[in-house]
Design an enzyme around this catalytic site. Structure first.
Site, PDB file in Angstrom:
ATOM      1  N   HIS A 198      29.381  32.549 -79.477  1.00 42.52           N
ATOM      2  CA  HIS A 198      30.384  33.486 -79.989  1.00 42.52           C
ATOM      3  C   HIS A 198      30.727  34.464 -78.869  1.00 42.52           C
ATOM      4  CE1 HIS A 198      32.108  36.762 -82.363  1.00 42.52           C
ATOM      5  NE2 HIS A 198      32.241  35.902 -83.349  1.00 42.52           N
ATOM      6  N   CYS A 236      36.478  32.573 -81.326  1.00 43.42           N
ATOM      7  CA  CYS A 236      36.727  33.642 -82.297  1.00 43.42           C
ATOM      8  C   CYS A 236      38.016  34.339 -81.872  1.00 43.42           C
ATOM      9  CB  CYS A 236      35.554  34.615 -82.354  1.00 43.42           C
ATOM     10  SG  CYS A 236      35.874  35.973 -83.497  1.00 43.42           S
ATOM     11  N   HIS A 263      36.549  30.734 -85.471  1.00 46.96           N
ATOM     12  CA  HIS A 263      36.660  31.865 -86.387  1.00 46.96           C
ATOM     13  C   HIS A 263      38.113  32.304 -86.313  1.00 46.96           C
ATOM     14  CE1 HIS A 263      32.190  33.366 -86.019  1.00 46.96           C
ATOM     15  NE2 HIS A 263      32.296  32.180 -86.582  1.00 46.96           N
ATOM     16  N   ASP A 308      37.945  34.381 -90.861  1.00 50.10           N
ATOM     17  CA  ASP A 308      36.993  35.416 -90.456  1.00 50.10           C
ATOM     18  C   ASP A 308      37.308  36.690 -91.215  1.00 50.10           C
ATOM     19  OD1 ASP A 308      34.834  36.400 -89.111  1.00 50.10           O
ATOM     20  OD2 ASP A 308      35.726  36.344 -87.125  1.00 50.10           O
ATOM     21  N   HIS A 309      36.742  37.780 -90.766  1.00 45.96           N
ATOM     22  CA  HIS A 309      36.865  39.060 -91.467  1.00 45.96           C
ATOM     23  C   HIS A 309      38.135  39.187 -92.308  1.00 45.96           C
ATOM     24  CE1 HIS A 309      34.591  40.753 -87.761  1.00 45.96           C
ATOM     25  NE2 HIS A 309      33.895  39.860 -88.433  1.00 45.96           N
ATOM     26  N   TYR A 322      33.521  40.906 -95.112  1.00 42.85           N
ATOM     27  CA  TYR A 322      33.082  39.661 -95.738  1.00 42.85           C
ATOM     28  C   TYR A 322      33.204  39.641 -97.262  1.00 42.85           C
ATOM     29  CZ  TYR A 322      31.743  37.854 -91.248  1.00 42.85           C
ATOM     30  OH  TYR A 322      31.789  37.371 -89.965  1.00 42.85           O
TER      31      TYR A 322
HETATM   32  C1  DNO Z   1      30.920  38.925 -87.081  1.00 42.27           C
HETATM   33  C2  DNO Z   1      30.395  37.663 -86.579  1.00 42.27           C
HETATM   34  C3  DNO Z   1      29.308  37.835 -85.550  1.00 42.27           C
HETATM   35  C4  DNO Z   1      28.701  36.487 -85.249  1.00 42.27           C
HETATM   36  C5  DNO Z   1      27.634  36.534 -84.214  1.00 42.27           C
HETATM   37  C6  DNO Z   1      27.261  35.132 -83.796  1.00 42.27           C
HETATM   38  O1  DNO Z   1      31.615  38.960 -88.028  1.00 42.27           O
HETATM   39  O2  DNO Z   1      31.420  36.877 -86.091  1.00 42.27           O
HETATM   40  O3  DNO Z   1      28.337  38.686 -86.047  1.00 42.27           O
HETATM   41  O4  DNO Z   1      28.139  35.966 -86.396  1.00 42.27           O
HETATM   42  O5  DNO Z   1      27.998  37.249 -83.095  1.00 42.27           O
HETATM   43  O6  DNO Z   1      26.007  35.142 -83.219  1.00 42.27           O
END
Ligand code: DNO
Length: 345
Positions: A198, A236, A263, A308-309, A322
């Protein structure tokens, strides 16, 4: 492409029976949360996640994360035992059917924001980052918004850790990263599990700590250290996209064979090193999700993706970034884009 959703285990208010109702959901992304970083995950705990997901018609093929112990990042004397434990986790996860491990190599802090509940004009709220605010904070005072942070640090533990990092610059961190990769990638090849790092979020140094996974040059260097495609990437979009120098569609195209996990989210850049998290829709943020997904599609991407978020909408409360609703809208949007792109329209 396989659509997935992050699930934080039985305590997550977003339950598996809700996740399964999101159209097109193939599986969950989860982890064993009760074991401290650096230790081996019991096989029963891994199996429990698999079985709970399966009962809800969902697969468990992606782990996020197997955390890398700070002593590995620091290159401390005890690192070989910790790396051996990491390798054992890879074997166990492979045996349980896991195909991809998402992890990061950020010193001390995982992702960082200055605001967890930033109000948006439409009445929703989102995560936000303001560089000046963050850089004027003292990490030793508990004034930080650290959604991804390991809360088990004591004040003294954190102070000691930050002191240890004073001797680690970017080059030292790269050395320690290379040492880790060279030890684990052969294990991954044998176990059939792909690593997917990531990026650092945000993709620049904070509090004087080095951060090395920030864009194109990082990926080129990483691939040179260990050319195996098991040494892969979590693309991401929001983390990398906070830096306008990162061209996400170009990265997607260039590193396609190494991207095992995506992501997908949007950010709205509001100033230099400042951003708010935006709805997934391209026109609502600074990133063009259509172009990024098109680049992935055209490069033959066949890995896992997750929205993602999300913002908090419709009065939902819960774990910052989340909640269920906005992430589910994100999944539907990504599925729609992917369907249209795949149909060649
Ligand atoms: C946040 C996530 C990160 C991710 C870590 C992977 O929302 O994308 O916390 O899980 O960095 O190790």
């Amino acid at each position: 492409m396989k659509m997935t959703f992050r699930w934080y285990g039985p305590d997550d208010p977003v339950t598996l029976d809700k996740i399964r109702q999101i159209p097109g959901m193939s599986g969950v992304v989860s982890a064993v949360y009760e074991v401290p970083a650096g230790e081996v995950w019991p096989e029963e705990s891994i199996e429990r996640i698999r079985a709970q997901a399966a009962q809800n018609g969902l697969e468990f093929e992606v782990v996020e994360s197997v955390p890398v112990h700070e002593d590995i990042k620091l290159g401390a004397p005890g690192r070989d035992r910790l790396i051996a434990n990491y390798a054992e986790n890879i074997r166990r996860l492979g045996k349980a059917g896991v195909k991809v491990i998402c992890y990061n190599f950020m010193p001390v802090f995982d992702w960082l924001r200055s605001e967890l509940s930033h109000p948006l004009p439409d009445g929703s709220n989102a995560l936000a980052y303001d560089n000046q605010t963050v850089q004027s904070m003292d990490p030793l005072k508990s004034e930080l918004s650290l959604p991804g942070w390991d809360e088990s640090y004591t004040h003294e533990g954190l102070r000691a850790l930050l002191t240890q990092y004073k001797s680690i610059d970017e080059e030292r961190l790269w050395d320690n990263f290379a040492y880790f990769l060279k030890a684990i990638i052969p294990v991954c090849e044998q176990a059939g599990v792909k690593m997917a790092i990531h990026p650092d979020d945000p993709p620049w140094g904070i509090f004087g700590l080095p951060r090395i996974i920030t864009g194109d040059e990082s990926y080129a260097r990483m691939a040179e250290i260990c050319p195996s495609i098991y040494n892969g990437i979590t693309l991401c979009t929001g983390s990398l996209g906070a830096d306008p120098n990162n061209d996400l569609a170009a990265l997607a195209q260039k590193y396609a064979e190494r991207i095992h996990f995506v992501h997908a989210r949007n950010v709205k850049i509001t100033g230099e090193r400042c951003f708010e998290e935006a709805p997934h829709l391209s026109r609502m943020g600074s990133l063009n999700l259509y172009e990024i997904l098109k680049a992935l599609h055209d490069a033959g991407f066949d890995g896992y993706i997750r929205p993602d978020h999300g913002r908090m909408i419709w009065g939902e409360t819960g774990r910052p970034g989340y909640g269920l609703y906005d992430r589910a809208l994100g999944a539907a949007y990504i599925n729609g884009l992917w369907e249209a792109i795949s149909a060649g329209r």
